[in-house]
Design a protein around this motif. Sequence first.
Motif, short mmCIF file in Angstrom:
data_model
loop_
_atom_site.label_atom_id
_atom_site.label_comp_id
_atom_site.label_asym_id
_atom_site.label_seq_id
_atom_site.Cartn_x
_atom_site.Cartn_y
_atom_site.Cartn_z
N UNK B 35 0.86 -1.17 0.00
CA UNK B 35 0.00 0.00 0.00
C UNK B 35 0.91 1.23 0.00
N UNK B 36 0.65 2.16 -0.91
CA UNK B 36 1.49 3.36 -1.01
C UNK B 36 0.70 4.59 -0.54
N UNK B 37 1.42 5.69 -0.22
CA UNK B 37 0.79 6.83 0.46
C UNK B 37 -0.51 7.34 -0.15
N UNK B 38 -0.60 7.41 -1.48
CA UNK B 38 -1.81 8.00 -2.06
C UNK B 38 -2.93 7.00 -2.31
N UNK B 39 -2.71 5.74 -1.98
CA UNK B 39 -3.75 4.73 -2.17
C UNK B 39 -4.85 4.89 -1.11
N UNK B 40 -6.05 4.42 -1.44
CA UNK B 40 -7.11 4.41 -0.43
C UNK B 40 -6.74 3.42 0.67
N UNK B 100 8.58 8.34 7.14
CA UNK B 100 7.58 7.34 6.74
C UNK B 100 6.21 7.70 7.33
N UNK B 101 6.20 8.14 8.60
CA UNK B 101 4.93 8.50 9.24
C UNK B 101 4.31 9.71 8.55
N UNK B 102 5.14 10.64 8.12
CA UNK B 102 4.62 11.85 7.47
C UNK B 102 3.87 11.55 6.18
N UNK B 103 4.24 10.44 5.52
CA UNK B 103 3.54 10.10 4.27
C UNK B 103 2.08 9.75 4.54
N UNK B 104 1.72 9.56 5.82
CA UNK B 104 0.34 9.22 6.16
C UNK B 104 -0.48 10.46 6.49
N UNK B 105 0.12 11.63 6.29
CA UNK B 105 -0.64 12.87 6.43
C UNK B 105 -0.56 13.49 7.81
N UNK B 158 2.90 -4.35 5.06
CA UNK B 158 2.11 -4.01 3.87
C UNK B 158 2.23 -2.54 3.47
N UNK B 159 2.65 -1.65 4.39
CA UNK B 159 2.74 -0.24 4.03
C UNK B 159 4.15 0.05 3.47
N UNK B 160 4.22 0.41 2.21
CA UNK B 160 5.48 0.57 1.48
C UNK B 160 6.53 1.43 2.18
N UNK B 161 6.21 2.69 2.53
CA UNK B 161 7.24 3.55 3.13
C UNK B 161 7.80 3.00 4.45
N UNK B 162 6.95 2.34 5.24
CA UNK B 162 7.42 1.75 6.51
C UNK B 162 8.35 0.57 6.21
N UNK B 163 7.93 -0.28 5.28
CA UNK B 163 8.74 -1.45 4.92
C UNK B 163 10.11 -1.00 4.40
#
Lengths: 116, 329
Positions: B35-40, B100-105, B158-163
């Motif tokens: 799952x990447x940052x802009x995905x639902x 990585x956390x920042x990519x989640x808004x 599953x979350x790309x930036x964290x992985x």
Amino acid sequence: MPQNTGERQSVLLNGLFEEAHMAEPPSPLWEVFIRPRNGLAHRHVGSLHAHDAEMALQAARDVYTRRGETLSIWVVPSSAVIASDPGEKDMMFEPTATKIYRHPTFYEVPDEVGHM
Amino acid sequence: MYAQSLNAKDLTPVAAEDATKLAVFQARIDAEEKIEPNDWMPEQYRRTLIRQISQHAHSEVIGMQPEGNWVTRAPTLKRKAQLIAKIQDEAGHGLYLYSAAETLGVSREELYEQLLSGRAKYSSIFNYATLNYADMGAVGWLVDGAAIMNQIPLCRCSYGPYARAMILICKEESFHQRQGYDIMLAMCRGTPEQRAMAQDALNRFWWPSLMMFGPHDSNSTHSELSLRWKIKRFSNDGLRQKFLDATVPQAHYLGLSIPDPDLRLNGATGHWEHGPIDWDEFARVLAGDGPCNRQRMKHRRQSEADGSWVREAAADYAAKHRRAAERAA
């Protein structure tokens, strides 16, 4: 902001932080790309915060290249990146999916001709 | 360092999710898609990740303090340099994770605020004091060893930036564990006093290290959902078992004894089994009443305040140059 009185009090007792923190504007975000060695493209490795390009470059060196795996760094303001919308990926990339004749395997070469 | 053990119950209500979107999302997870940052993504997925990644980042940042305590007193220049390198890595790991956390808004400033105000947690292990230099060995060997057990499966989160952040971190973390074991080896091959220091360090860090894996699966609030969404891959108890099986023989090689009278090798399963963990202590330390909680937070706030003039100067300098560039244009 802290929500209850107890927490609020502990922040005020340590008061230093709140004053310093609230006055500060957030620093801009930068995307970092590194080239591990010649012959390879720069690759995106992550992002960082810095006030200007020079500091971004120095921070990128400290944060992303501590094991000497790099020949070159690019830093780019994150706001400068124009991205496609993942929600529109079907429409955006549909043309590549339907044009199977763009792949070499679409064309049959007689065995007698050998490798091509 | 990590934060799996900190998953407290999130009481904020979450709006019901669109069932179709949720099913598509779950199918992507099941197919091992990242799952990447802009995905639902479901709101609960986003929240769980923000909490876990930021608490992981806070743990890295606070984790510099127990080791910073020994930089000036490490016995040789080599040991000082190694310790500084390790501490610098931890700062770096904190920064990868905040990004990585920042990519989640969520903003970096917001996350700092949560740490400094005491609302966000960090790993309970860093609230224990490092009382003798052998603690640098025990921390590297046990604490970083426990962290690696948890972090390797997180590379497949599953979350790309964290992985991706975890892959960077794991590459560097194995140096931490090995330099810790190297200190323990040197101590255990040294004088009787040094051996006693090593044993003392193991005695104090053994149980807190086992606690790092978090509550037993039967009491873990977020485990099931996190496993289904592949935010984590193994249960707390599963990881603790792997750690135990790997670490007990390493302690025996050092000739040290593990401070657990109930510790035994189960002949039938081939696994080591530990005695009861003091979960009251765990809860107490997590709630802010460990040996060093207040000191750690005070130090962090002081450090944030001391650095504010530097950040202010950097911002003013950048603004001045922007203005000059605008005038010249």
